[in-house]
Enzyme design. Structure first.
Site, PDB file in Angstrom:
ATOM      1  N   THR A 178       0.096  -5.867   2.152  1.00 14.68           N
ATOM      2  CA  THR A 178       1.077  -5.682   1.066  1.00 14.68           C
ATOM      3  C   THR A 178       2.467  -5.510   1.673  1.00 14.68           C
ATOM      4  O   THR A 178       2.808  -6.254   2.596  1.00 14.68           O
ATOM      5  CB  THR A 178       0.636  -4.564   0.095  1.00 14.68           C
ATOM      6  OG1 THR A 178       0.740  -3.306   0.762  1.00 14.68           O
ATOM      7  CG2 THR A 178      -0.781  -4.789  -0.431  1.00 14.68           C
ATOM      8  N   GLU A 199      -2.416  -1.601   3.222  1.00 15.08           N
ATOM      9  CA  GLU A 199      -1.506  -1.260   2.120  1.00 15.08           C
ATOM     10  C   GLU A 199      -0.112  -0.894   2.681  1.00 15.08           C
ATOM     11  O   GLU A 199       0.092  -0.842   3.896  1.00 15.08           O
ATOM     12  CB  GLU A 199      -2.138  -0.113   1.307  1.00 15.08           C
ATOM     13  CG  GLU A 199      -2.725  -0.601  -0.015  1.00 15.08           C
ATOM     14  CD  GLU A 199      -1.607  -0.814  -1.040  1.00 15.08           C
ATOM     15  OE1 GLU A 199      -0.425  -0.967  -0.677  1.00 15.08           O
ATOM     16  OE2 GLU A 199      -1.935  -0.809  -2.234  1.00 15.08           O
ATOM     17  N   HIS A 200       0.780  -0.568   1.770  1.00 12.25           N
ATOM     18  CA  HIS A 200       2.206  -0.352   2.054  1.00 12.25           C
ATOM     19  C   HIS A 200       2.474   0.705   3.159  1.00 12.25           C
ATOM     20  O   HIS A 200       1.727   1.676   3.308  1.00 12.25           O
ATOM     21  CB  HIS A 200       2.911   0.115   0.778  1.00 12.25           C
ATOM     22  CG  HIS A 200       2.376   1.427   0.286  1.00 12.25           C
ATOM     23  ND1 HIS A 200       2.923   2.629   0.624  1.00 12.25           N
ATOM     24  CD2 HIS A 200       1.300   1.711  -0.484  1.00 12.25           C
ATOM     25  CE1 HIS A 200       2.236   3.612   0.081  1.00 12.25           C
ATOM     26  NE2 HIS A 200       1.236   3.081  -0.606  1.00 12.25           N
ATOM     27  N   ASP A 201       3.539   0.497   3.886  1.00 15.12           N
ATOM     28  CA  ASP A 201       4.107   1.508   4.804  1.00 15.12           C
ATOM     29  C   ASP A 201       3.161   1.915   5.930  1.00 15.12           C
ATOM     30  O   ASP A 201       3.202   3.058   6.386  1.00 15.12           O
ATOM     31  CB  ASP A 201       4.561   2.758   4.022  1.00 15.12           C
ATOM     32  CG  ASP A 201       5.636   2.419   3.004  1.00 15.12           C
ATOM     33  OD1 ASP A 201       6.678   1.901   3.428  1.00 15.12           O
ATOM     34  OD2 ASP A 201       5.415   2.636   1.793  1.00 15.12           O
TER      35      ASP A 201
END
Ligand SMILES: CC(C)(COP(=O)(O)OP(=O)(O)OC[C@H]1O[C@@H](n2cnc3c(N)ncnc32)[C@H](O)[C@@H]1OP(=O)(O)O)[C@@H](O)C(=O)NCCC(=O)NCCS
Length: 218
Positions: A119, A137-139
């Protein structure tokens, strides 16, 4: 002619070759695409010739390009160093249906199998492997020579340090902005683990919730 190879005829290499073949057919270059393996069982594998590394490096070539399809991150790094010393270039392998959203940085040599999803706002180090159906997923920040087996679910705000191996269908809980969940360098996450907190470097964890696998010495 360009010499192009997938290093390894094991399960990993045989999964990578069809993706590499598609990439190079689409490139329009003149090339020979083979397997390289230090201990080849035969001279042919799934329709491609198999050379030892020494044989391959002696083939006439305008340039050499390789993907290191070895799941063990330590062995993968050793092969990468050997190739670098010989001026071999690394190419990324990426299935057509990989999903990648915004601000994803990936260093060279990655292998991203079918149905992998990355993402947004993710940084990934050198020679990363993500097997089928894994997501990040993010970050998240992923180090060098990290391996995700099939179906790894790495949720947001997680740091995965260098040389971590994450087994099939593991789930990593999200961290928090400013307080990421960290999987320490060289840790192994067993298949099916549910990782709910940071993992120290070098240990193996299994289970739900994941805990350190104690070695039996008798
Ligand atoms: C965790 C792992 C690395 C341990 O490997 P190992 O050190 O060889 O351990 P062993 O197989 O000797 O198992 C040791 C004990 O842990 C248990 N165990 C092993 N893996 C486990 C797991 N993922 N979850 C829970 N228990 C596990 C075994 O049942 C055994 O228990 P016992 O001592 O009570 O009999 C390995 O089992 C694993 O999960 N590897 C990832 C596999 C994978 O994802 N492959 C994808 C290929 S593409």
């Amino acid at each position: 002619m360009m010499q192009v190879a997938v290093f390894g005829t094991g399960g990993c290499g045989r999964g990578v070759m069809p993706l590499a073949r598609r990439k190079w057919i689409a490139s329009g270059h003149r090339y020979q695409l083979v397997f390289v393996d230090d201990n080849p069982a035969t001279g042919e594998c799934n329709g491609h010739r198999v050379f030892t590394y020494a044989e391959w490096i002696n083939q006439p070539a305008s340039s050499r390009h390789i993907s290191i399809a070895i799941a063990n991150g330590t062995t993968r790094e050793k092969v990468v160093q050997r190739c670098m010393a010989d001026g071999v270039e690394f190419f990324e392998v990426r299935a057509d249906n990989v999903v990648q959203l915004d601000e994803v940085q990936i260093s060279n040599g990655a292998i991203l199998h079918s149905f992998v999803t990355l993402t947004s706002n993710i940084k990934i180090g050198k020679h990363f492997h993500a097997n089928i159906y894994s997501y990040i997923e993010h970050d998240c920040i992923i180090g060098d020579y990290v391996t995700f087996a099939p179906g790894v679910k790495c949720n947001g705000n997680v740091v995965v340090e260098d040389h971590v191996y994450i087994g099939a269908n593991s789930v990593i809980k999200q961290g928090q902005p400013g307080s990421r969940l960290v999987i320490g360098r060289g840790a192994v996450i067993g298949m099916g683990a549910v990782v709910t907190k940071s993992v120290p470097p070098g240990v193996t964890v299994v289970g739900n919730p994941a805990s350190v696998l104690q070695k039996k010495f008798f």
